[in-house]
Design a protein around this motif. Structure first.
Motif, short mmCIF file in Angstrom:
data_model
loop_
_atom_site.label_atom_id
_atom_site.label_comp_id
_atom_site.label_asym_id
_atom_site.label_seq_id
_atom_site.Cartn_x
_atom_site.Cartn_y
_atom_site.Cartn_z
N LEU A 37 0.89 -1.66 -0.15
CA LEU A 37 0.37 0.21 0.24
C LEU A 37 0.49 1.38 -0.19
O LEU A 37 1.69 1.41 0.87
N LEU A 38 1.25 1.80 -1.14
CA LEU A 38 2.09 3.00 -1.17
C LEU A 38 1.33 4.58 -1.53
O LEU A 38 0.49 4.76 -2.23
N GLY A 39 1.28 5.86 -1.22
CA GLY A 39 0.14 6.61 -1.03
C GLY A 39 0.87 7.77 -0.21
O GLY A 39 1.63 8.14 0.01
N SER A 40 -0.20 8.48 -0.79
CA SER A 40 0.36 9.88 0.72
C SER A 40 -0.38 10.23 1.92
O SER A 40 0.50 10.90 2.42
N ALA A 41 -0.97 9.01 2.64
CA ALA A 41 -1.35 8.75 3.63
C ALA A 41 -0.73 9.03 4.63
O ALA A 41 0.07 7.46 4.97
N ASN A 42 -0.30 9.29 5.53
CA ASN A 42 0.30 8.76 7.13
C ASN A 42 -0.31 7.84 7.31
O ASN A 42 -1.96 7.94 7.62
N LEU A 43 0.07 7.31 8.87
CA LEU A 43 -0.87 6.26 9.64
C LEU A 43 -0.77 7.34 10.98
O LEU A 43 -0.96 7.21 11.67
N THR A 44 -2.52 8.06 10.14
CA THR A 44 -3.17 9.01 11.16
C THR A 44 -4.79 9.38 11.07
O THR A 44 -5.03 8.58 9.85
N GLY A 45 -5.49 9.39 11.75
CA GLY A 45 -7.51 9.39 11.93
C GLY A 45 -7.57 10.19 10.44
O GLY A 45 -8.18 9.89 9.96
N ARG A 46 -6.58 11.34 10.42
CA ARG A 46 -7.13 12.04 9.64
C ARG A 46 -6.98 11.58 8.27
O ARG A 46 -7.36 12.10 6.96
N ALA A 47 -5.62 11.43 7.41
CA ALA A 47 -5.38 10.71 6.05
C ALA A 47 -5.97 9.42 6.17
O ALA A 47 -6.14 9.32 4.66
N MET A 48 -6.51 8.95 7.28
CA MET A 48 -7.15 7.80 7.12
C MET A 48 -8.78 7.36 6.44
O MET A 48 -9.01 6.66 6.17
N GLY A 49 -8.70 9.17 7.12
CA GLY A 49 -10.35 9.33 7.19
C GLY A 49 -10.77 10.52 6.14
O GLY A 49 -11.39 10.39 4.97
N SER A 50 -10.82 12.02 6.65
CA SER A 50 -11.17 13.08 6.25
C SER A 50 -10.17 14.15 5.03
O SER A 50 -10.86 14.71 5.02
N ASN A 51 -8.58 13.02 5.32
CA ASN A 51 -7.70 14.00 4.49
C ASN A 51 -8.46 13.40 3.04
O ASN A 51 -9.05 12.87 2.58
N LEU A 52 -7.96 14.65 1.79
CA LEU A 52 -7.82 14.14 0.77
C LEU A 52 -6.52 13.54 0.21
O LEU A 52 -5.07 13.85 0.04
N GLU A 53 -6.94 12.04 0.46
CA GLU A 53 -5.50 11.72 -0.18
C GLU A 53 -5.42 10.21 -1.51
O GLU A 53 -6.44 10.08 -0.99
N VAL A 54 -4.47 9.84 -1.22
CA VAL A 54 -4.15 9.07 -2.74
C VAL A 54 -3.32 7.96 -2.42
O VAL A 54 -2.65 8.53 -2.49
N GLY A 55 -3.15 7.01 -2.85
CA GLY A 55 -2.54 5.62 -3.07
C GLY A 55 -3.08 4.77 -4.19
O GLY A 55 -4.15 4.95 -4.44
#
Length: 260
Positions: free
Chosen positions: A210-228
């Motif tokens: 799993l490779l992408g822009s998201a850190n292991l944080t609640g916001r990155a996994m949920g509400s942030n706009l992230e792609v991977g």
């Protein structure tokens, strides 16, 4: 709930959507809620959300499932619904095993596009691990579900190595509190001025990534706009894990084990 009308033929579609949107752990938790029910009661949505909280889309998905179940005639028993949900998840997991790349996102999504949510994919790929997990993150917080999944992996004998930043973030310290974790960091004196450990990935069994822009944080996994993306390409994933194994080797010593 979305407010759109539900016909008696919508239930299979909604079950497929739930199975492809949530990870296996969430699907199993929902199936356990559905199994003893005879019909959808007034507290169904709340019960589903409480079964395994953390994903911001749980409420709307639970509402859609409840509405579709109520609209179905004749109404199936909850046990039949639970079996159908588990079957849909199993079929989707088998389908994924034959596909090399799958997009994942956090934040706003287009209902017409078959992309999965970052939190669900992270849970799914960790649950797949049999031998090893190598992950990297700049930040780590508000990840109770992921911590539970990692602990479960360690309990079944999976070796877990986590590479985390220490400058300006408590990621390494927080990850070190998860049982079974081997945490690594990049010491200040070994890096160029201003450089950061900014990689974000989860590699499982040297085969899945799993490779992408998201850190292991609640916001990155949920509400942030992230792609991977989830990549199943063992030879390429092994090249990545070998690179980090070299950085963690005593001979190189670029990454060293974190001591709280």
């Amino acid at each position: 709930m979305s407010g759109e009308p539900y016909g008696s033929d919508r239930l299979p579609e909604v079950l497929a959507k739930v199975a492809t949107s949530l990870g296996p752990a969430h699907v199993r938790a929902w199936a356990q809620v559905l199994e003893p029910l005879v019909r959808p009661d007034s507290g169904l949505v709340a019960s589903l959300v409480r079964a395994r909280p953390g994903d911001p889309r749980l409420g709307p998905l639970a509402g859609q499932l409840a509405a579709a179940w109520r609209a179905t005639e004749p109404q199936p028993h909850g046990a039949a619904l639970a079996l159908s949900l588990r079957t849909a998840m199993s079929q989707y997991e088998s389908w994924k095993a034959d596909h090399a790349l799958e997009w994942v996102i956090s934040g706003p999504s287009d209902r017409t596009e078959p992309v999965r949510h970052t939190a669900a994919v992270a849970s799914s790929i960790i649950a797949r691990a049999e031998h090893s997990i190598l992950l990297a993150t700049y930040a780590a917080n508000d990840i109770a579900d992921i911590a539970t999944d990692l602990t479960a992996a360690a309990t079944r004998g999976v070796r877990i190595d986590a590479i985390a930043e220490t400058r300006g973030t408590e990621a390494a310290a927080r990850l070190s509190r998860i049982p079974g974790m081997n945490v690594w960091h990049w010491p200040e004196h070994l890096r160029p001025v201003g450089a950061a450990m900014h990689a974000k990935f989860i590699a499982v069994d040297d085969s899945w990534l799993l490779l992408g822009s998201a850190n292991l944080t609640g916001r990155a996994m949920g509400s942030n706009l992230e792609v991977g993306a989830v990549i199943h390409a063992p030879a390429d994933v092994q090249r990545l894990t070998r690179h980090f194994a070299m950085l963690m080797s005593p001979a190189r010593g670029t990454l060293v084990q974190y001591q709280p």
